[in-house]
Design a protein around this motif. Structure first.
Motif, PDB file in Angstrom:
ATOM      1  N   LYS A   4       0.079  -1.667  -3.203  1.00  0.00           N
ATOM      2  CA  LYS A   4      -0.897  -2.088  -4.206  1.00  0.00           C
ATOM      3  C   LYS A   4      -0.198  -2.770  -5.384  1.00  0.00           C
ATOM      4  O   LYS A   4      -0.611  -3.830  -5.833  1.00  0.00           O
ATOM      5  CB  LYS A   4      -1.713  -0.886  -4.686  1.00  0.00           C
ATOM      6  CG  LYS A   4      -2.815  -1.243  -5.649  1.00  0.00           C
ATOM      7  CD  LYS A   4      -3.651  -0.036  -6.002  1.00  0.00           C
ATOM      8  CE  LYS A   4      -4.739  -0.419  -6.996  1.00  0.00           C
ATOM      9  NZ  LYS A   4      -5.555   0.752  -7.368  1.00  0.00           N
ATOM     10  N   ARG A   5       0.897  -2.183  -5.845  1.00  0.00           N
ATOM     11  CA  ARG A   5       1.662  -2.774  -6.956  1.00  0.00           C
ATOM     12  C   ARG A   5       2.312  -4.095  -6.523  1.00  0.00           C
ATOM     13  O   ARG A   5       2.361  -5.051  -7.291  1.00  0.00           O
ATOM     14  CB  ARG A   5       2.737  -1.808  -7.446  1.00  0.00           C
ATOM     15  CG  ARG A   5       2.185  -0.657  -8.247  1.00  0.00           C
ATOM     16  CD  ARG A   5       3.332   0.218  -8.748  1.00  0.00           C
ATOM     17  NE  ARG A   5       2.888   1.115  -9.777  1.00  0.00           N
ATOM     18  CZ  ARG A   5       2.905   0.826 -11.072  1.00  0.00           C
ATOM     19  NH1 ARG A   5       3.336  -0.331 -11.488  1.00  0.00           N
ATOM     20  NH2 ARG A   5       2.488   1.699 -11.966  1.00  0.00           N
ATOM     21  N   ALA A   6       2.816  -4.129  -5.307  1.00  0.00           N
ATOM     22  CA  ALA A   6       3.452  -5.344  -4.802  1.00  0.00           C
ATOM     23  C   ALA A   6       2.439  -6.487  -4.711  1.00  0.00           C
ATOM     24  O   ALA A   6       2.744  -7.627  -5.083  1.00  0.00           O
ATOM     25  CB  ALA A   6       4.094  -5.087  -3.445  1.00  0.00           C
ATOM     26  N   ARG A   7       1.238  -6.186  -4.234  1.00  0.00           N
ATOM     27  CA  ARG A   7       0.201  -7.229  -4.156  1.00  0.00           C
ATOM     28  C   ARG A   7      -0.209  -7.712  -5.540  1.00  0.00           C
ATOM     29  O   ARG A   7      -0.475  -8.895  -5.746  1.00  0.00           O
ATOM     30  CB  ARG A   7      -0.999  -6.711  -3.374  1.00  0.00           C
ATOM     31  CG  ARG A   7      -0.729  -6.657  -1.886  1.00  0.00           C
ATOM     32  CD  ARG A   7      -1.986  -6.374  -1.074  1.00  0.00           C
ATOM     33  NE  ARG A   7      -1.672  -6.436   0.349  1.00  0.00           N
ATOM     34  CZ  ARG A   7      -1.474  -5.368   1.118  1.00  0.00           C
ATOM     35  NH1 ARG A   7      -1.584  -4.153   0.624  1.00  0.00           N
ATOM     36  NH2 ARG A   7      -1.183  -5.529   2.397  1.00  0.00           N
ATOM     37  N   LYS A   8      -0.240  -6.822  -6.510  1.00  0.00           N
ATOM     38  CA  LYS A   8      -0.552  -7.206  -7.890  1.00  0.00           C
ATOM     39  C   LYS A   8       0.544  -8.133  -8.429  1.00  0.00           C
ATOM     40  O   LYS A   8       0.271  -9.114  -9.108  1.00  0.00           O
ATOM     41  CB  LYS A   8      -0.695  -5.961  -8.757  1.00  0.00           C
ATOM     42  CG  LYS A   8      -1.010  -6.246 -10.208  1.00  0.00           C
ATOM     43  CD  LYS A   8      -2.334  -6.926 -10.389  1.00  0.00           C
ATOM     44  CE  LYS A   8      -3.433  -5.926 -10.508  1.00  0.00           C
ATOM     45  NZ  LYS A   8      -4.729  -6.503 -10.843  1.00  0.00           N
ATOM     46  N   ALA A   9       1.793  -7.837  -8.089  1.00  0.00           N
ATOM     47  CA  ALA A   9       2.914  -8.676  -8.513  1.00  0.00           C
ATOM     48  C   ALA A   9       2.809 -10.070  -7.901  1.00  0.00           C
ATOM     49  O   ALA A   9       3.054 -11.071  -8.574  1.00  0.00           O
ATOM     50  CB  ALA A   9       4.239  -8.021  -8.125  1.00  0.00           C
ATOM     51  N   ILE A  10       2.429 -10.143  -6.631  1.00  0.00           N
ATOM     52  CA  ILE A  10       2.238 -11.439  -5.969  1.00  0.00           C
ATOM     53  C   ILE A  10       1.144 -12.224  -6.693  1.00  0.00           C
ATOM     54  O   ILE A  10       1.299 -13.398  -6.993  1.00  0.00           O
ATOM     55  CB  ILE A  10       1.873 -11.243  -4.479  1.00  0.00           C
ATOM     56  CG1 ILE A  10       3.073 -10.683  -3.722  1.00  0.00           C
ATOM     57  CG2 ILE A  10       1.401 -12.552  -3.855  1.00  0.00           C
ATOM     58  CD1 ILE A  10       2.752 -10.202  -2.313  1.00  0.00           C
ATOM     59  N   GLU A  11       0.056 -11.550  -6.993  1.00  0.00           N
ATOM     60  CA  GLU A  11      -1.087 -12.184  -7.659  1.00  0.00           C
ATOM     61  C   GLU A  11      -0.737 -12.685  -9.064  1.00  0.00           C
ATOM     62  O   GLU A  11      -1.181 -13.751  -9.481  1.00  0.00           O
ATOM     63  CB  GLU A  11      -2.217 -11.152  -7.747  1.00  0.00           C
ATOM     64  CG  GLU A  11      -3.433 -11.604  -8.500  1.00  0.00           C
ATOM     65  CD  GLU A  11      -4.429 -10.458  -8.682  1.00  0.00           C
ATOM     66  OE1 GLU A  11      -5.033 -10.398  -9.760  1.00  0.00           O
ATOM     67  OE2 GLU A  11      -4.589  -9.640  -7.761  1.00  0.00           O
ATOM     68  N   LYS A  12       0.096 -11.935  -9.778  1.00  0.00           N
ATOM     69  CA  LYS A  12       0.390 -12.248 -11.184  1.00  0.00           C
ATOM     70  C   LYS A  12       1.624 -13.127 -11.380  1.00  0.00           C
ATOM     71  O   LYS A  12       1.930 -13.510 -12.511  1.00  0.00           O
ATOM     72  CB  LYS A  12       0.577 -10.946 -11.975  1.00  0.00           C
ATOM     73  CG  LYS A  12      -0.664 -10.070 -12.030  1.00  0.00           C
ATOM     74  CD  LYS A  12      -1.746 -10.737 -12.830  1.00  0.00           C
ATOM     75  CE  LYS A  12      -2.958  -9.837 -12.953  1.00  0.00           C
ATOM     76  NZ  LYS A  12      -4.053 -10.472 -13.674  1.00  0.00           N
ATOM     77  N   CYS A  13       2.336 -13.453 -10.321  1.00  0.00           N
ATOM     78  CA  CYS A  13       3.534 -14.289 -10.469  1.00  0.00           C
ATOM     79  C   CYS A  13       3.159 -15.623 -11.118  1.00  0.00           C
ATOM     80  O   CYS A  13       2.363 -16.382 -10.561  1.00  0.00           O
ATOM     81  CB  CYS A  13       4.183 -14.536  -9.104  1.00  0.00           C
ATOM     82  SG  CYS A  13       5.628 -15.620  -9.206  1.00  0.00           S
ATOM     83  N   PRO A  14       3.711 -15.925 -12.289  1.00  0.00           N
ATOM     84  CA  PRO A  14       3.330 -17.152 -12.998  1.00  0.00           C
ATOM     85  C   PRO A  14       3.739 -18.444 -12.274  1.00  0.00           C
ATOM     86  O   PRO A  14       3.169 -19.491 -12.528  1.00  0.00           O
ATOM     87  CB  PRO A  14       4.025 -17.033 -14.357  1.00  0.00           C
ATOM     88  CG  PRO A  14       5.101 -16.039 -14.164  1.00  0.00           C
ATOM     89  CD  PRO A  14       4.681 -15.145 -13.044  1.00  0.00           C
ATOM     90  N   MET A  15       4.701 -18.356 -11.389  1.00  0.00           N
ATOM     91  CA  MET A  15       5.173 -19.543 -10.675  1.00  0.00           C
ATOM     92  C   MET A  15       4.696 -19.587  -9.219  1.00  0.00           C
ATOM     93  O   MET A  15       5.089 -20.461  -8.471  1.00  0.00           O
ATOM     94  CB  MET A  15       6.708 -19.598 -10.713  1.00  0.00           C
ATOM     95  CG  MET A  15       7.293 -19.651 -12.120  1.00  0.00           C
ATOM     96  SD  MET A  15       6.563 -20.944 -13.154  1.00  0.00           S
ATOM     97  CE  MET A  15       7.059 -22.379 -12.260  1.00  0.00           C
ATOM     98  N   ALA A  16       3.891 -18.607  -8.829  1.00  0.00           N
ATOM     99  CA  ALA A  16       3.397 -18.516  -7.443  1.00  0.00           C
ATOM    100  C   ALA A  16       4.564 -18.553  -6.450  1.00  0.00           C
ATOM    101  O   ALA A  16       4.494 -19.212  -5.421  1.00  0.00           O
ATOM    102  CB  ALA A  16       2.373 -19.584  -7.139  1.00  0.00           C
ATOM    103  N   ALA A  17       5.632 -17.828  -6.778  1.00  0.00           N
ATOM    104  CA  ALA A  17       6.831 -17.825  -5.950  1.00  0.00           C
ATOM    105  C   ALA A  17       6.843 -16.712  -4.918  1.00  0.00           C
ATOM    106  O   ALA A  17       7.735 -16.661  -4.076  1.00  0.00           O
ATOM    107  CB  ALA A  17       8.067 -17.699  -6.843  1.00  0.00           C
TER     108      ALA A  17
END
Length: 64
Positions: free
Chosen positions: A46-59
């Motif tokens: 769940k935290r990892a998916r949130k990190a993917i979603e919030k990455c400012p550079m879509a990296a």
């Protein structure tokens, strides 16, 4: 769950590290975020998916 990091897009802003510090890391000498796990455990997904979603550079993206 696996995650891939696009090193050409990552600027090392470390938003993902703040959201999922057991999955991502950024050392003092690192310019690109790195993964701490090959396969993200279920309790951290769940935290990892949130990190993917919030990455400012879509990296970040979920890979397989």
């Amino acid at each position: 769950m696996k995650i891939s990091i696009d090193p050409d897009r990552c600027e090392g802003q470390a938003v993902c590290v703040g959201l999922a510090p057991k999955v991502f890391a950024l050392g003092d000498d690192d310019e690109v975020v790195r993964l701490l796990v090959e396969e993200v455990p279920e309790d951290l997904q769940k935290r990892a998916r949130k990190a993917i979603e919030k990455c400012p550079m879509a990296a970040l993206r979920e890979a397989g």
